[in-house]
Write an enzyme that holds these catalytic residues in place. Sequence first.
Site, PDB file in Angstrom:
ATOM      1  N   ASP A  29      23.592  57.600 -21.110  1.00 41.59           N
ATOM      2  CA  ASP A  29      23.892  56.761 -19.944  1.00 41.59           C
ATOM      3  C   ASP A  29      25.087  57.387 -19.203  1.00 41.59           C
ATOM      4  O   ASP A  29      26.156  57.555 -19.798  1.00 41.59           O
ATOM      5  CB  ASP A  29      24.237  55.344 -20.437  1.00 41.59           C
ATOM      6  CG  ASP A  29      24.606  54.406 -19.287  1.00 41.59           C
ATOM      7  OD1 ASP A  29      24.722  54.872 -18.134  1.00 41.59           O
ATOM      8  OD2 ASP A  29      24.794  53.213 -19.562  1.00 41.59           O
ATOM      9  N   GLU A  79      45.352  78.370 -25.786  1.00 47.83           N
ATOM     10  CA  GLU A  79      44.645  78.369 -27.058  1.00 47.83           C
ATOM     11  C   GLU A  79      43.291  79.055 -26.898  1.00 47.83           C
ATOM     12  O   GLU A  79      42.437  78.950 -27.764  1.00 47.83           O
ATOM     13  CB  GLU A  79      44.522  76.958 -27.614  1.00 47.83           C
ATOM     14  CG  GLU A  79      43.783  75.971 -26.753  1.00 47.83           C
ATOM     15  CD  GLU A  79      43.714  74.596 -27.419  1.00 47.83           C
ATOM     16  OE1 GLU A  79      44.423  73.709 -26.966  1.00 47.83           O
ATOM     17  OE2 GLU A  79      42.952  74.429 -28.374  1.00 47.83           O
ATOM     18  N   CYS A 111      47.167  72.288 -27.389  1.00 45.71           N
ATOM     19  CA  CYS A 111      47.534  71.955 -26.001  1.00 45.71           C
ATOM     20  C   CYS A 111      49.027  71.780 -25.801  1.00 45.71           C
ATOM     21  O   CYS A 111      49.478  71.596 -24.665  1.00 45.71           O
ATOM     22  CB  CYS A 111      46.829  70.663 -25.576  1.00 45.71           C
ATOM     23  SG  CYS A 111      45.065  70.735 -25.772  1.00 45.71           S
ATOM     24  N   THR A 152      33.733  66.844 -22.402  1.00 45.68           N
ATOM     25  CA  THR A 152      35.198  66.932 -22.249  1.00 45.68           C
ATOM     26  C   THR A 152      35.656  68.386 -22.160  1.00 45.68           C
ATOM     27  O   THR A 152      36.790  68.709 -22.477  1.00 45.68           O
ATOM     28  CB  THR A 152      35.949  66.199 -23.394  1.00 45.68           C
ATOM     29  OG1 THR A 152      35.700  66.865 -24.638  1.00 45.68           O
ATOM     30  CG2 THR A 152      35.512  64.756 -23.504  1.00 45.68           C
ATOM     31  N   SER A 201      40.750  62.510 -33.778  1.00 44.34           N
ATOM     32  CA  SER A 201      41.746  63.144 -32.891  1.00 44.34           C
ATOM     33  C   SER A 201      42.344  62.134 -31.914  1.00 44.34           C
ATOM     34  O   SER A 201      43.537  62.184 -31.601  1.00 44.34           O
ATOM     35  CB  SER A 201      41.137  64.333 -32.135  1.00 44.34           C
ATOM     36  OG  SER A 201      40.268  63.918 -31.100  1.00 44.34           O
ATOM     37  N   HIS A 233      49.111  64.284 -21.556  1.00 44.03           N
ATOM     38  CA  HIS A 233      48.077  65.284 -21.828  1.00 44.03           C
ATOM     39  C   HIS A 233      46.743  64.545 -21.706  1.00 44.03           C
ATOM     40  O   HIS A 233      46.553  63.494 -22.339  1.00 44.03           O
ATOM     41  CB  HIS A 233      48.237  65.870 -23.231  1.00 44.03           C
ATOM     42  CG  HIS A 233      47.004  66.614 -23.663  1.00 44.03           C
ATOM     43  ND1 HIS A 233      46.526  67.678 -22.939  1.00 44.03           N
ATOM     44  CD2 HIS A 233      46.121  66.417 -24.676  1.00 44.03           C
ATOM     45  CE1 HIS A 233      45.410  68.115 -23.509  1.00 44.03           C
ATOM     46  NE2 HIS A 233      45.141  67.359 -24.560  1.00 44.03           N
ATOM     47  N   LYS A 242      44.415  54.824 -22.412  1.00 40.27           N
ATOM     48  CA  LYS A 242      44.639  54.209 -23.734  1.00 40.27           C
ATOM     49  C   LYS A 242      46.043  54.522 -24.234  1.00 40.27           C
ATOM     50  O   LYS A 242      46.693  53.695 -24.856  1.00 40.27           O
ATOM     51  CB  LYS A 242      43.624  54.733 -24.750  1.00 40.27           C
ATOM     52  CG  LYS A 242      42.264  54.118 -24.598  1.00 40.27           C
ATOM     53  CD  LYS A 242      41.363  54.620 -25.698  1.00 40.27           C
ATOM     54  CE  LYS A 242      39.957  54.104 -25.491  1.00 40.27           C
ATOM     55  NZ  LYS A 242      39.034  54.517 -26.517  1.00 40.27           N
ATOM     56  N   ASN A 277      39.160  68.886 -19.187  1.00 38.29           N
ATOM     57  CA  ASN A 277      40.297  69.223 -20.057  1.00 38.29           C
ATOM     58  C   ASN A 277      40.688  70.671 -19.815  1.00 38.29           C
ATOM     59  O   ASN A 277      39.840  71.570 -19.835  1.00 38.29           O
ATOM     60  CB  ASN A 277      39.919  69.013 -21.535  1.00 38.29           C
ATOM     61  CG  ASN A 277      41.140  69.024 -22.447  1.00 38.29           C
ATOM     62  OD1 ASN A 277      42.259  69.288 -21.999  1.00 38.29           O
ATOM     63  ND2 ASN A 277      40.947  68.733 -23.724  1.00 38.29           N
TER      64      ASN A 277
HETATM   65  P1  HMG Z   1      31.595  59.968 -28.458  1.00 40.35           P
HETATM   66  O1  HMG Z   1      31.334  59.719 -29.890  1.00 40.35           O
HETATM   67  O2  HMG Z   1      30.506  60.619 -27.739  1.00 40.35           O
HETATM   68  O3  HMG Z   1      31.866  58.713 -27.599  1.00 40.35           O
HETATM   69  O4  HMG Z   1      32.934  60.830 -28.397  1.00 40.35           O
HETATM   70  P2  HMG Z   1      32.126  57.175 -27.980  1.00 40.35           P
HETATM   71  O5  HMG Z   1      30.904  56.617 -28.614  1.00 40.35           O
HETATM   72  O6  HMG Z   1      33.441  57.024 -28.689  1.00 40.35           O
HETATM   73  O7  HMG Z   1      32.214  56.631 -26.498  1.00 40.35           O
HETATM   74  C1  HMG Z   1      33.292  57.026 -25.694  1.00 40.35           C
HETATM   75  C2  HMG Z   1      33.670  55.798 -24.869  1.00 40.35           C
HETATM   76  O8  HMG Z   1      32.596  55.515 -23.974  1.00 40.35           O
HETATM   77  C3  HMG Z   1      33.860  54.533 -25.714  1.00 40.35           C
HETATM   78  O9  HMG Z   1      34.920  53.818 -25.118  1.00 40.35           O
HETATM   79  C4  HMG Z   1      32.555  53.798 -25.527  1.00 40.35           C
HETATM   80  O10 HMG Z   1      32.670  52.389 -25.693  1.00 40.35           O
HETATM   81  C5  HMG Z   1      32.252  54.163 -24.084  1.00 40.35           C
HETATM   82  P3  HMG Z   1      36.106  53.225 -26.047  1.00 40.35           P
HETATM   83  O11 HMG Z   1      35.454  52.293 -26.976  1.00 40.35           O
HETATM   84  O12 HMG Z   1      36.669  54.427 -26.762  1.00 40.35           O
HETATM   85  O13 HMG Z   1      37.040  52.640 -25.060  1.00 40.35           O
HETATM   86  N1  HMG Z   1      30.828  54.014 -23.737  1.00 40.35           N
HETATM   87  C6  HMG Z   1      30.403  53.509 -22.573  1.00 40.35           C
HETATM   88  N2  HMG Z   1      31.072  52.999 -21.513  1.00 40.35           N
HETATM   89  C7  HMG Z   1      30.318  52.560 -20.455  1.00 40.35           C
HETATM   90  N3  HMG Z   1      28.970  52.587 -20.432  1.00 40.35           N
HETATM   91  C8  HMG Z   1      28.279  53.090 -21.474  1.00 40.35           C
HETATM   92  C9  HMG Z   1      28.987  53.568 -22.608  1.00 40.35           C
HETATM   93  N4  HMG Z   1      28.624  54.122 -23.785  1.00 40.35           N
HETATM   94  C10 HMG Z   1      29.765  54.395 -24.460  1.00 40.35           C
HETATM   95  N5  HMG Z   1      26.944  53.117 -21.430  1.00 40.35           N
HETATM   96  C11 HMG Z   1      35.038  61.765 -27.961  1.00 40.35           C
HETATM   97  C12 HMG Z   1      34.046  60.689 -27.564  1.00 40.35           C
HETATM   98  C13 HMG Z   1      36.257  61.674 -27.090  1.00 40.35           C
HETATM   99  C14 HMG Z   1      35.432  61.577 -29.434  1.00 40.35           C
HETATM  100  C15 HMG Z   1      34.343  63.146 -27.780  1.00 40.35           C
HETATM  101  O14 HMG Z   1      34.090  63.368 -26.424  1.00 40.35           O
HETATM  102  C16 HMG Z   1      35.140  64.307 -28.319  1.00 40.35           C
HETATM  103  O15 HMG Z   1      35.051  64.640 -29.506  1.00 40.35           O
HETATM  104  N6  HMG Z   1      35.959  65.001 -27.445  1.00 40.35           N
HETATM  105  C17 HMG Z   1      36.765  66.134 -27.857  1.00 40.35           C
HETATM  106  C18 HMG Z   1      38.018  65.713 -28.595  1.00 40.35           C
HETATM  107  C19 HMG Z   1      39.040  65.043 -27.710  1.00 40.35           C
HETATM  108  O16 HMG Z   1      39.018  65.164 -26.506  1.00 40.35           O
HETATM  109  N7  HMG Z   1      39.998  64.338 -28.342  1.00 40.35           N
HETATM  110  C20 HMG Z   1      41.058  63.680 -27.595  1.00 40.35           C
HETATM  111  C21 HMG Z   1      42.353  63.543 -28.399  1.00 40.35           C
HETATM  112  S1  HMG Z   1      42.869  65.088 -29.134  1.00 40.35           S
HETATM  113  C22 HMG Z   1      43.513  65.989 -27.774  1.00 40.35           C
HETATM  114  O17 HMG Z   1      43.730  65.460 -26.723  1.00 40.35           O
HETATM  115  C23 HMG Z   1      43.751  67.447 -28.011  1.00 40.35           C
HETATM  116  C24 HMG Z   1      42.750  68.370 -27.335  1.00 40.35           C
HETATM  117  O18 HMG Z   1      42.992  68.416 -25.939  1.00 40.35           O
HETATM  118  C25 HMG Z   1      42.821  69.781 -27.904  1.00 40.35           C
HETATM  119  C26 HMG Z   1      44.154  70.390 -28.297  1.00 40.35           C
HETATM  120  O19 HMG Z   1      45.221  69.815 -28.377  1.00 40.35           O
HETATM  121  O20 HMG Z   1      44.091  71.547 -28.625  1.00 40.35           O
HETATM  122  C27 HMG Z   1      41.320  67.909 -27.537  1.00 40.35           C
END
Ligand code: HMG
Length: 396
Positions: A29, A79, A111, A152, A201, A233, A242, A277
Site C-alpha cells: 500500500d 559509510e 551516519c 529508505t 534499529s 538524523h 517519533k 536517507n
Molecule cells: P517495515 O517492517 O517494512 O515497516 O520496516 P512497518 O511494518 O514497521 O511499517 C512502517 C510504518 O508504516 C509503521 O508505522 C506502520 O504502522 C506504517 P509505525 O507503527 O512505526 O508508526 N504502515 C502504514 N501507514 C499507513 N498506511 C498503511 C501502512 N502500513 C504500514 N497502509 C523499517 C520499516 C524502518 C524498519 C524499514 O524500512 C527498515 O529496516 N529501514 C532501514 C533501517 C532504518 O532506517 N532504521 C532507522 C533507525 S537506524 C538509523 O537511522 C541509522 C541508519 O541511517 C544507518 C546508519 O546509521 O548507518 C539506518
Amino acid sequence: MGVGIDALHFYTPRYMLDLRLLARERAVDPQKYLTGLGQEWMSIAPPDEDIVTMAATAATDAIRGVDPHSIAMVLFATESAVDHSKAAGVWVHHLLELPRTCRVVEVKQACYSGVCALQLALPYIRQHPDKKVLLLTSDIARYGLNTPGEPTQGAAACAALLSASPRLVAIEPEAGYYTDHVMDFWRPTYLQEAIVDGKYSTRIYLTALGEAWAHYQMESKRALSDHARFCYHTPFARMAQKAHERLVSINDSAPIAPETLARHINASLVYGKKLGNSYTASLFISLASLLEQTEEDLSSCRIGLFSYGSGCVAEYFSALVQPGYRRHLATDAHALLLSSRRPLSIGDYEQFYQYALPQDEGRHATPRHRTGAFRFQGVEAHERLYERCPLSPAHA
Ligand code: HMG
C-alpha cells in the site's frame, strides 16, 4: 569567538524513484511509504556517480569565492567508502585543485561520523581563526531489493565550510554523546548492502537519543524549551517525528501538540522526504532544509541537533543561528537541483542498482548519464578515474 558553519551546500543525483511506483511494484500500500515512513521520493545514483563525485560537486559550490589557501583540512565522512586505504577526500582535494598544504582524512562510524568530524574540527578553528575546514559528508544508502529497507534508500552529499565567525550557525561547545556496542545495522567490507535489523534499529535510535540528551542537559544545564527548532538524523521522516515526540515526552508529561511538532521540525524534513536517507549527510541536509524552508527569520534562535550512527554512537548538540544568515543560503540552487531530477522507471532503477564494474586489472568505462560537476569514468588497473563535466549540475 563563535565557530561553526559558514556555508552549507548539498548535491543529490539527478535521478529519483517515486515511492508510489515502488510500492505498486512491490505490492505494498503506497500509504505505508508515504504516511508510515513519511517519504515521497528517493535519489538514485547512476553508475557514473559515487561518494567522490557527489562530494566534489557539493564542495564546488561551498568553496566558491573562498581563498583555497585558507582551507587547511578536508574531512570526509562516509559509510560508502570506495577504497579501504585511500581517503575519498584525497580525490576531492585533487578534483578541486586545493593547495597541497592541506590535511585530508576519511572518518567512519555509520551516519554519525560527520558530526564527530565537525566537533573535532572546531577546536582547530578556534586555535587558527584564519583557517577553514571543508567538512564533506557523502553516502549512497543501499538495502537489498524487495526488503523492508528498500524504500529508505537515497543518495546525497553535503559540504559544510567550517570557519570562525560563521555566517550561518555557530556550534555551541556543550554536547551530549553516547556509545553502545549494538548490531542494529552494519555492512561487512565484502558486502554492497547493509545488514539491518530495522525495527530494533529504530528502538536503539530512540534509546540513544534519550541518553545523549541526558548528557547534553547535564553539560549545558539547558532545558528543551531553550531550543526553538530541532534537526534529526533522518533515515525517513517518521523517524524524526517519533524522535521528537520521544524527546518531548522525556521532558514533559503532556504529549506534544501536532502544531508544535510541525513548527519544531517540519521545515527540516522537506529535503529528506525528496531524496531519502543520505546517511552521514542526512543531519546536515536537515539543517539546510530547516534554514532554507523556514519562512520566519531564525536569527539568534537555538537549534537542537541529534546525530545517530548505527552500531552505535549518537550525539545531541546545539547551534545558534547567526543574524543575516539568510543572505548566505543556497535555497535557489537547491530548489533547481531537486526540480531538475529525472524520475526513473522500476526497470531503470533496478539496472542502476545492479550495475557493477568487473574487478580485474582491465580498463572499464562506466556508461554516461546525467551527473553533477564531476563524473566517475571507470577503472583502469584497479585505479578509479574521475573527470570534470563542463556544465554545472543545475543546468546540465
Ligand atoms: P517495515 O517492517 O517494512 O515497516 O520496516 P512497518 O511494518 O514497521 O511499517 C512502517 C510504518 O508504516 C509503521 O508505522 C506502520 O504502522 C506504517 P509505525 O507503527 O512505526 O508508526 N504502515 C502504514 N501507514 C499507513 N498506511 C498503511 C501502512 N502500513 C504500514 N497502509 C523499517 C520499516 C524502518 C524498519 C524499514 O524500512 C527498515 O529496516 N529501514 C532501514 C533501517 C532504518 O532506517 N532504521 C532507522 C533507525 S537506524 C538509523 O537511522 C541509522 C541508519 O541511517 C544507518 C546508519 O546509521 O548507518 C539506518
